[in-house]
Write a protein that holds these residues in place. Structure first.
Motif, PDB file in Angstrom:
ATOM      1  N   ASN A   1       0.829  -1.208   0.000  1.00  0.00           N
ATOM      2  CA  ASN A   1       0.000   0.000   0.000  1.00  0.00           C
ATOM      3  C   ASN A   1       0.859   1.252   0.000  1.00  0.00           C
ATOM      4  O   ASN A   1       0.470   2.274  -0.567  1.00  0.00           O
TER       5      ASN A   1
ATOM      6  N   ALA B   1       1.710   2.119  -3.548  1.00  0.00           N
ATOM      7  CA  ALA B   1       0.584   2.813  -4.190  1.00  0.00           C
ATOM      8  C   ALA B   1       0.485   4.250  -3.694  1.00  0.00           C
ATOM      9  O   ALA B   1       0.216   5.179  -4.464  1.00  0.00           O
TER      10      ALA B   1
ATOM     11  N   ILE C   1       3.061   6.576  -5.394  1.00  0.00           N
ATOM     12  CA  ILE C   1       2.668   6.921  -6.771  1.00  0.00           C
ATOM     13  C   ILE C   1       1.471   7.871  -6.734  1.00  0.00           C
ATOM     14  O   ILE C   1       1.412   8.857  -7.479  1.00  0.00           O
ATOM     15  N   ALA C   2       0.526   7.576  -5.842  1.00  0.00           N
ATOM     16  CA  ALA C   2      -0.670   8.417  -5.738  1.00  0.00           C
ATOM     17  C   ALA C   2      -0.321   9.841  -5.313  1.00  0.00           C
ATOM     18  O   ALA C   2      -1.021  10.795  -5.631  1.00  0.00           O
ATOM     19  N   ALA C   3       0.825  10.002  -4.611  1.00  0.00           N
ATOM     20  CA  ALA C   3       1.248  11.340  -4.184  1.00  0.00           C
ATOM     21  C   ALA C   3       1.962  12.081  -5.314  1.00  0.00           C
ATOM     22  O   ALA C   3       2.462  13.188  -5.123  1.00  0.00           O
ATOM     23  N   GLY C   4       2.018  11.468  -6.491  1.00  0.00           N
ATOM     24  CA  GLY C   4       2.626  12.148  -7.634  1.00  0.00           C
ATOM     25  C   GLY C   4       4.139  12.024  -7.663  1.00  0.00           C
ATOM     26  O   GLY C   4       4.813  12.737  -8.389  1.00  0.00           O
TER      27      GLY C   4
ATOM     28  N   ILE D   1       2.130  -7.099 -12.850  1.00  0.00           N
ATOM     29  CA  ILE D   1       0.713  -6.898 -12.527  1.00  0.00           C
ATOM     30  C   ILE D   1       0.433  -5.417 -12.325  1.00  0.00           C
ATOM     31  O   ILE D   1       1.345  -4.644 -12.072  1.00  0.00           O
ATOM     32  N   PRO D   2      -0.839  -5.004 -12.443  1.00  0.00           N
ATOM     33  CA  PRO D   2      -1.168  -3.621 -12.088  1.00  0.00           C
ATOM     34  C   PRO D   2      -0.754  -3.387 -10.628  1.00  0.00           C
ATOM     35  O   PRO D   2      -1.019  -4.234  -9.765  1.00  0.00           O
TER      36      PRO D   2
ATOM     37  N   LYS E   1      -1.818  -1.807  -8.178  1.00  0.00           N
ATOM     38  CA  LYS E   1      -2.825  -1.869  -7.111  1.00  0.00           C
ATOM     39  C   LYS E   1      -3.122  -3.304  -6.683  1.00  0.00           C
ATOM     40  O   LYS E   1      -3.774  -3.519  -5.670  1.00  0.00           O
TER      41      LYS E   1
ATOM     42  N   ASP F   1       6.965  -0.802 -10.640  1.00  0.00           N
ATOM     43  CA  ASP F   1       6.473  -1.240 -11.947  1.00  0.00           C
ATOM     44  C   ASP F   1       5.432  -2.337 -11.832  1.00  0.00           C
ATOM     45  O   ASP F   1       4.854  -2.729 -12.839  1.00  0.00           O
TER      46      ASP F   1
END
Lengths: 479, 479
Positions: B229, B232, B235-238, B338-339, B341, B369
């Motif tokens: 997590n 994720a 990456i979600a924080a840019g 895999i994706p 997430k 990745d």
């Protein structure tokens, strides 16, 4: 044909009356027109499968069409063919902020994706200037770019997966949601294939976070070549601007009375150079960019002080094409792309051609990408001017190829530049393209006679060039 | 065949004595071996053209080979075929710091490009862990990645142009030095095509500026899912880290006694997260990353305080495979992607499989990745262990496909994963691959029976799976 289509489509999805099909006779390259036999407007993948199976069985050619904003005639109909519009497949199927992806149907408008993603602070990066109207299916067909593609990439860099239907009616998925896919990279070959390999039914796009802040520098240069060298200096300094556009004096003087963007019309060239990111990142990058531009000989530098001023600076660039229409009865927009280091050389070459052909040319371009959009200004009502404009354009493209560039950056080949492909590629390369085309569509039913010239055609074109440089009448733009 | 080859190659470029051809019987996947008929070592494009024309005329299959470091058996010879090594085409032809490109022959080592570019402050970004030995021709064939490919991309993102020879001996150039090329994007389809479409003779690569500074964070997590997590959340924080790797406790405990990297062996998982750029950028990014990691529940965070410490942190990750060899007689390295997430879900699945198959699995992976490298530990001398390892591996790949991923991230399909391709792709998709293969090589002479399974093969594999999940003997790795 209409009767056969009625077996697989509801009546409202079939247009055959000339009154109804007239709007489909051309795309954004309005100089080329052809009425189609029939237009179909399927609203589901199942209907597309059925139409393709039928056309395959009856050997009827199909021209796929997105929003019809293309500039190279890629969606121009065929007299005895069907135009398949994807306009009614216009739903956003999934939006996943966590994986930053959206799954959309081909008829969803480019800007509609960003609008829908805005609630999550995300957007879809490629931004062709037609983005209000153009659809993602067409973007995939043309591998569309935009002013931000230097930093954020073309369509091919922002699409993870495409679901499409082959001419035989088979549904195939290309790419994957993971970083890489096994097998041949058919996703990349499909993106930019101008409707020749299949019909898109779903596109999985990447979304990126909306930058918190953006500012743009307008830098003036007393010589065009100095501006070009400044572009190279920025990149050499390790800076990737969010946008890096250049306009020459002809362009800025053409635009300024129309838009009042505050451009320096005394400068030989102006550069628009954007930074985006967090406020701190933008401040730092603007400082670094300013230093490089000053070092490269900028005679003046202005930085946008507000979002309103940033939009004002961009408004001139974005309205360059309409502005050309105000000062010249006709203009011919080219789309060559060259290695960045050749910018100065090619612009000098274009200046010499202006004298040679006795026509003005306004240079507006994605400098960071090396993607030129020379606008050749002419008056089709003056005898000989169109022919000179056309020869001028062909010579620009030939120069682009000569310096290691290509005849199209983002507008595609379509019908417009099909002869220039003969200049760009050797027979073995064209044969490799046709090999792939045959692998998907051996009977050449999908958008035939677009994008890739036959060797026969190139041979004829070669002979024509030898005998005087004239194009056959059918491919002369009609103004 | 040797006599015919002597017409086009000097004697020293032809190996046919088993003593000489023995080193070519396998690549990095040493479990699969096959002696070739002949090995040829051309040293020019003209010689490659001549060899291909001859093989085409005589219908002799060809297996291209780079440095032989591949992990999926892509360069495994064919008994009645020729192995064509590109090792002698090892010159750097041009290095242009201004356009940041280099033109190199296929036999140039990956790291040799960066070494030569270092004088200009540049390097070639993709860095497979075999980069000391592997060559750019092989990197093109496999679309190789590396620990930095999250930020800098795979081979396909770092190559501008490829010059290659078709099976008919035609020289074709794919791509261009400009941002985009007209025509179908055959460059992308060629990169990663595992030697099935042509033989590379020149590669134009992009070079990027060497970052002034780099630092790495080692973050500990008490639960594997929390670590996933955190990936994720970054990456979600840019944030796009220059490297983002994860190791589970099995891996860190396996590596630590061997390398003494200072890993937290009490943690369920550790994350290595690198920032690069200017000193200010790195400082800011390390602060942002640390905040996100803390928020995501990291139980401890250490930041490298020197270049020596940074190298120490990475040394454990880079020596994970050799370390596996110290604690287990045999291991089987998988390469699913895999994706991002789905990381947590797939790792939980693998943990359940460990119990099911009674085998340990060390998870080391390019977390950013989504590229997993589970190392299944087994002992081939214990009856049944290899079969369990193999079934374990197949189930991992099946799970990767199920969650929207793919059976290979960077090691290619080769001979090793050809049956898994049947699980990944539908017949229409495999047929599309073959269509492209036929367009380049209708007689299937270039690296036949690799990478893409025939529909026939998939049908047989399907039947086999139904009858007990065993692979045919020829495709069993031999340990």
């Amino acid at each position: 044909m209409a009767a056969a289509l009625l077996q697989v489509l509801p009546p409202g999805a079939i247009l055959s009356d000339p009154e109804d099909t007239r709007p489909y006779e051309c795309d954004g390259l309005a100089a080329y027109r052809q009425m189609p036999l029939i237009v179909v407007l399927p609203d589901s993948e199942a209907q597309i499968v059925a139409v393709l199976k039928l056309c395959h069985e009856l050997q009827v050619p199909i021209v796929p069409r997105g929003a019809g904003t293309g500039l190279s005639g890629g969606a121009m109909p065929i007299a005895d063919g069907v135009v398949l519009s994807t306009a009614r497949l216009n739903r956003i199927l999934r939006m996943d902020a966590y994986s930053r992806t959206a799954v959309v149907q081909p008829g969803v408008r480019n800007l509609a994706i960003s609008d829908a993603a805005a609630q999550h602070g995300l957007y879809y990066a490629p931004d062709p200037s037609s983005q209000i109207a153009c659809t993602i299916g067409g973007n995939v067909a043309e591998n569309s770019g935009g002013v931000h593609c230097l930093k954020y990439g073309l369509t091919v860099h922002n699409v993870l997966r495409v679901r499409m239907v082959t001419i035989e009616g088979e549904v195939v998925e290309l790419g994957s949601e993971a970083l890489d896919a096994a097998g041949l990279d058919l996703l990349s070959v499909f993106i930019g294939s101008e409707g020749m390999l299949g019909i898109v039914t779903e596109v999985t796009v990447k979304l990126v976070p909306k930058p918190a802040c953006a500012r743009v520098i307008m830098a003036s240069f007393n010589e065009v070549v100095a501006g070009c060298n400044a572009v190279a200096a920025l990149i050499a300094a390790g800076i990737i601007p969010a946008g890096l556009e250049m306009m020459d004096q002809t362009s800025s003087r053409m635009v300024e009375p129309f838009v009042h963007a505050g451009y320096d019309t005394e400068a030989a060239a102006i550069l628009l150079c954007e930074a985006d990111g967090t406020a701190e990142e933008v401040e730092e990058e603007i400082a670094r960019m300013s230093a490089v531009l000053q070092q490269a000989g900028a005679s003046a530098i202005a930085v946008s002080q507000s979002e309103a001023e940033r939009m004002k600076f961009w408004s001139g660039r974005k309205n360059a094409f309409p502005a050309a229409g105000r000062i010249s009865p006709d203009y011919y927009c080219m789309d060559g792309t060259i290695p960045r280091k050749r910018l100065g050389q090619v612009l000098e070459g274009i200046a010499q051609m202006e004298a040679k052909y006795g026509l003005r040319c306004a240079n507006v371009f994605h400098a960071g990408d090396g993607n030129l959009h020379p606008l050749i200004l002419f008056n089709a009502n003056i005898p000989d001017e169109f022919e000179r404009a056309e020869a001028f354009g062909a010579e620009i493209l030939a120069l682009c190829v000569e310096v290691g560039g290509t005849i199209t950056g983002e507008h595609g080949v379509g019908i417009e530049k099909i002869n220039s492909m003969c200049a760009q590629f050797a027979p073995a390369e064209l044969e490799a393209f046709f090999g792939v085309k045959r692998a998907f569509d051996p009977a050449r039913l999908l958008n035939p006679d677009k994008a890739i010239p036959t060797l026969n055609r190139c041979a004829e074109f070669g002979k024509m060039r030898v005998s005087g440089g004239k194009l056959p009448f059918a491919y002369l733009p009609r103004f």
